[in-house]
Write a protein that holds these residues in place. Sequence first.
Motif, PDB file in Angstrom:
ATOM      1  N   LEU A   1      39.124  44.485  47.256  1.00  0.00           N
ATOM      2  CA  LEU A   1      38.626  45.570  48.117  1.00  0.00           C
ATOM      3  C   LEU A   1      37.139  45.839  47.875  1.00  0.00           C
ATOM      4  O   LEU A   1      36.394  46.097  48.825  1.00  0.00           O
ATOM      5  N   THR A   2      36.719  45.775  46.629  1.00  0.00           N
ATOM      6  CA  THR A   2      35.295  45.988  46.318  1.00  0.00           C
ATOM      7  C   THR A   2      34.435  44.880  46.906  1.00  0.00           C
ATOM      8  O   THR A   2      33.368  45.147  47.482  1.00  0.00           O
ATOM      9  N   ILE A   3      34.888  43.635  46.791  1.00  0.00           N
ATOM     10  CA  ILE A   3      34.130  42.518  47.371  1.00  0.00           C
ATOM     11  C   ILE A   3      34.083  42.663  48.891  1.00  0.00           C
ATOM     12  O   ILE A   3      33.039  42.425  49.511  1.00  0.00           O
TER      13      ILE A   3
ATOM     14  N   PHE B   1      34.191  45.446  50.549  1.00  0.00           N
ATOM     15  CA  PHE B   1      33.285  46.558  50.842  1.00  0.00           C
ATOM     16  C   PHE B   1      31.830  46.118  50.724  1.00  0.00           C
ATOM     17  O   PHE B   1      31.005  46.433  51.579  1.00  0.00           O
ATOM     18  N   LEU B   2      31.516  45.376  49.665  1.00  0.00           N
ATOM     19  CA  LEU B   2      30.132  44.973  49.449  1.00  0.00           C
ATOM     20  C   LEU B   2      29.684  43.856  50.380  1.00  0.00           C
ATOM     21  O   LEU B   2      28.536  43.840  50.819  1.00  0.00           O
TER      22      LEU B   2
ATOM     23  N   ILE C   1      41.760  45.903  43.528  1.00  0.00           N
ATOM     24  CA  ILE C   1      40.505  46.654  43.541  1.00  0.00           C
ATOM     25  C   ILE C   1      39.311  45.708  43.623  1.00  0.00           C
ATOM     26  O   ILE C   1      38.334  45.993  44.325  1.00  0.00           O
ATOM     27  N   THR C   2      39.411  44.559  42.946  1.00  0.00           N
ATOM     28  CA  THR C   2      38.325  43.576  43.013  1.00  0.00           C
ATOM     29  C   THR C   2      38.164  43.043  44.429  1.00  0.00           C
ATOM     30  O   THR C   2      37.041  42.960  44.947  1.00  0.00           O
TER      31      THR C   2
END
Length: 130
Positions: A92-94, A96-97, A89-90
Amino acid sequence: MNSLKPIVRPPRIASPLIAGVIYSIIWLALGALLLSFMLYFSSMKENNLPQYSLAVHGFSALAGGFVSGKRSGIKGWYYGALLGLIYGITVLTIGFLAANSGLSVKGAVMLLAAILAGALGGMIGVNLKK
């Protein structure tokens, strides 16, 4: 002659999950650096990069799961899988951002691979506990 002992010991991270995440991020950084060197100094093409990056993510989650399982001493698969979930999740979040990448099949495969590799690493780590 007396041997000198260190007065200050380095801090030990108490939480198995935090320690595992830190170790997995360190392995991710080393893997990304290795891939960068391979791209620059070899004849490796950028088309092959997704397969190699998936391997780096899997190994990073495996190493983090190993540390989590070894530090927890119990339920290695649980701590490893949870570490893989947090790691995935980390990442994927990075992504995405930083790169404005959305959810995709490749992201889901990476998340699943991180969970499975983390669980395997946790099982190995808990069984190597002395």
